[in-house]
Motif scaffolding. Structure first.
Motif, PDB file in Angstrom:
ATOM      1  N   GLN A   1       0.834  -1.205   0.000  1.00 51.55           N
ATOM      2  CA  GLN A   1       0.000   0.000   0.000  1.00 51.55           C
ATOM      3  C   GLN A   1       0.875   1.264   0.000  1.00 51.55           C
ATOM      4  N   GLY A   2       1.974   1.239   0.727  1.00 52.85           N
ATOM      5  CA  GLY A   2       2.900   2.375   0.729  1.00 52.85           C
ATOM      6  C   GLY A   2       3.524   2.608  -0.633  1.00 52.85           C
ATOM      7  N   VAL A   3       3.906   1.526  -1.305  1.00 54.46           N
ATOM      8  CA  VAL A   3       4.479   1.639  -2.660  1.00 54.46           C
ATOM      9  C   VAL A   3       3.446   2.235  -3.617  1.00 54.46           C
ATOM     10  N   GLN A   4       2.216   1.743  -3.548  1.00 54.35           N
ATOM     11  CA  GLN A   4       1.157   2.256  -4.424  1.00 54.35           C
ATOM     12  C   GLN A   4       0.853   3.725  -4.125  1.00 54.35           C
ATOM     13  N   SER A   5       0.847   4.094  -2.857  1.00 53.01           N
ATOM     14  CA  SER A   5       0.585   5.478  -2.465  1.00 53.01           C
ATOM     15  C   SER A   5       1.681   6.404  -2.982  1.00 53.01           C
ATOM     16  N   ARG A   6       2.927   5.969  -2.877  1.00 51.41           N
ATOM     17  CA  ARG A   6       4.034   6.778  -3.373  1.00 51.41           C
ATOM     18  C   ARG A   6       3.950   6.944  -4.885  1.00 51.41           C
ATOM     19  N   ARG A   7       3.634   5.866  -5.591  1.00 47.89           N
ATOM     20  CA  ARG A   7       3.488   5.942  -7.051  1.00 47.89           C
ATOM     21  C   ARG A   7       2.351   6.885  -7.422  1.00 47.89           C
ATOM     22  N   HIS A   8       1.248   6.808  -6.706  1.00 52.14           N
ATOM     23  CA  HIS A   8       0.109   7.697  -6.962  1.00 52.14           C
ATOM     24  C   HIS A   8       0.508   9.160  -6.723  1.00 52.14           C
ATOM     25  N   ASN A   9       1.236   9.430  -5.634  1.00 54.95           N
ATOM     26  CA  ASN A   9       1.657  10.801  -5.345  1.00 54.95           C
ATOM     27  C   ASN A   9       2.580  11.346  -6.424  1.00 54.95           C
ATOM     28  N   ARG A  10       3.472  10.522  -6.939  1.00 56.24           N
ATOM     29  CA  ARG A  10       4.366  10.965  -8.017  1.00 56.24           C
ATOM     30  C   ARG A  10       3.567  11.357  -9.252  1.00 56.24           C
ATOM     31  N   ILE A  11       2.590  10.546  -9.588  1.00 61.46           N
ATOM     32  CA  ILE A  11       1.759  10.841 -10.758  1.00 61.46           C
ATOM     33  C   ILE A  11       0.874  12.047 -10.501  1.00 61.46           C
ATOM     34  N   SER A  12       0.329  12.149  -9.297  1.00 66.11           N
ATOM     35  CA  SER A  12      -0.601  13.230  -8.964  1.00 66.11           C
ATOM     36  C   SER A  12       0.055  14.599  -8.958  1.00 66.11           C
ATOM     37  N   PHE A  13       1.338  14.664  -8.674  1.00 70.10           N
ATOM     38  CA  PHE A  13       2.018  15.949  -8.581  1.00 70.10           C
ATOM     39  C   PHE A  13       3.032  16.147  -9.687  1.00 70.10           C
ATOM     40  N   ARG A  14       2.812  15.520 -10.829  1.00 65.16           N
ATOM     41  CA  ARG A  14       3.735  15.614 -11.960  1.00 65.16           C
ATOM     42  C   ARG A  14       3.470  16.906 -12.741  1.00 65.16           C
ATOM     43  N   PRO A  15       4.513  17.690 -13.019  1.00 63.80           N
ATOM     44  CA  PRO A  15       4.345  18.883 -13.859  1.00 63.80           C
ATOM     45  C   PRO A  15       4.288  18.499 -15.336  1.00 63.80           C
ATOM     46  N   HIS A  16       3.745  19.374 -16.139  1.00 60.80           N
ATOM     47  CA  HIS A  16       3.716  19.161 -17.588  1.00 60.80           C
ATOM     48  C   HIS A  16       3.719  20.519 -18.268  1.00 60.80           C
ATOM     49  N   LEU A  17       4.832  20.857 -18.911  1.00 62.58           N
ATOM     50  CA  LEU A  17       4.940  22.135 -19.598  1.00 62.58           C
ATOM     51  C   LEU A  17       4.453  22.021 -21.039  1.00 62.58           C
ATOM     52  N   THR A  18       3.828  23.077 -21.495  1.00 62.31           N
ATOM     53  CA  THR A  18       3.368  23.176 -22.870  1.00 62.31           C
ATOM     54  C   THR A  18       3.386  24.652 -23.261  1.00 62.31           C
ATOM     55  N   SER A  19       3.277  24.922 -24.541  1.00 56.93           N
ATOM     56  CA  SER A  19       3.274  26.323 -24.987  1.00 56.93           C
ATOM     57  C   SER A  19       1.920  26.670 -25.591  1.00 56.93           C
ATOM     58  N   TRP A  20       1.689  27.959 -25.668  1.00 57.37           N
ATOM     59  CA  TRP A  20       0.429  28.468 -26.197  1.00 57.37           C
ATOM     60  C   TRP A  20       0.735  29.749 -26.942  1.00 57.37           C
ATOM     61  N   THR A  21       0.163  29.916 -28.116  1.00 63.71           N
ATOM     62  CA  THR A  21       0.365  31.154 -28.873  1.00 63.71           C
ATOM     63  C   THR A  21      -0.963  31.871 -29.039  1.00 63.71           C
TER      64      THR A  21
END
Length: 172
Positions: free
Chosen positions: A25-45
């Motif tokens: 459960q700890g491993v799954q929680s850590r994996r979920h937290n990594r995915i939940s707080f992942r940044p994603h940069l993109t551009s917009w014009t």
């Protein structure tokens, strides 16, 4: 076998199963937290070509902050050197020689170790062409397509990411 031995073995098995389940459960929680707080940069014009206005923004549309490691501007696949907004100014001079189409420009950049929060945006460049003679939208699009923005960044978990505006351009 007496009941005391059976109860003792059963207790050990149950405790071991609980320990394994808690670890999983700890491993799954850590994996979920990594995915939940992942940044994603993109551009917009943005553009209002009838008014000679063009803008390029960098957005973090991920769920977590992006720690900026490197911010690079390229024109025709050549890195433009300089400090602060200097590379953006140089890139604009290459793309839009001021004697051809006069313009006013505002620019910004993201410094090393800047933390760009989730849903934050940075207006990288705003161009306002002035005068009677405005460049055609095709001319400006071609110039923008010659330039690339590259950003190396990471999450608070240390995951490394790379943004390249060339990856977002349509392939012809």
């Amino acid at each position: 076998m007496n009941w005391e031995i059976i109860v003792g073995i059963s207790s050990v098995v149950i405790a071991l199963c609980a320990l394994i389940f808690s670890f999983w459960q700890g491993v799954q929680s850590r994996r979920h937290n990594r995915i939940s707080f992942r940044p994603h940069l993109t551009s917009w014009t943005h553009d209002r070509h009838t008014q000679g206005f063009y803008a390029v923004e960098l957005l973090n549309n991920g769920l977590g902050p992006a720690l900026i490691n490197r911010f690079t501007i390229k024109v025709d696949d050549k890195i433009i050197s300089g400090e602060g907004t200097e590379p953006i100014k140089k890139a604009l001079q290459i793309l839009f020689p001021n004697d051809q189409y006069p313009y006013d420009a505002k620019h910004s950049y993201l410094g090393s170790r800047y933390s760009m929060g989730a849903k934050d945006r940075c207006v990288v460049v705003v161009l306002q062409f002035k005068g009677e003679k405005l460049p055609s939208p095709e001319f400006v699009k071609h110039a923008i397509d010659r330039a690339d923005l590259e950003v190396n960044y990471e999450s608070f978990y240390g995951e490394k990411f790379f943004f390249n505006s060339a990856d977002e351009k349509p392939k012809i």
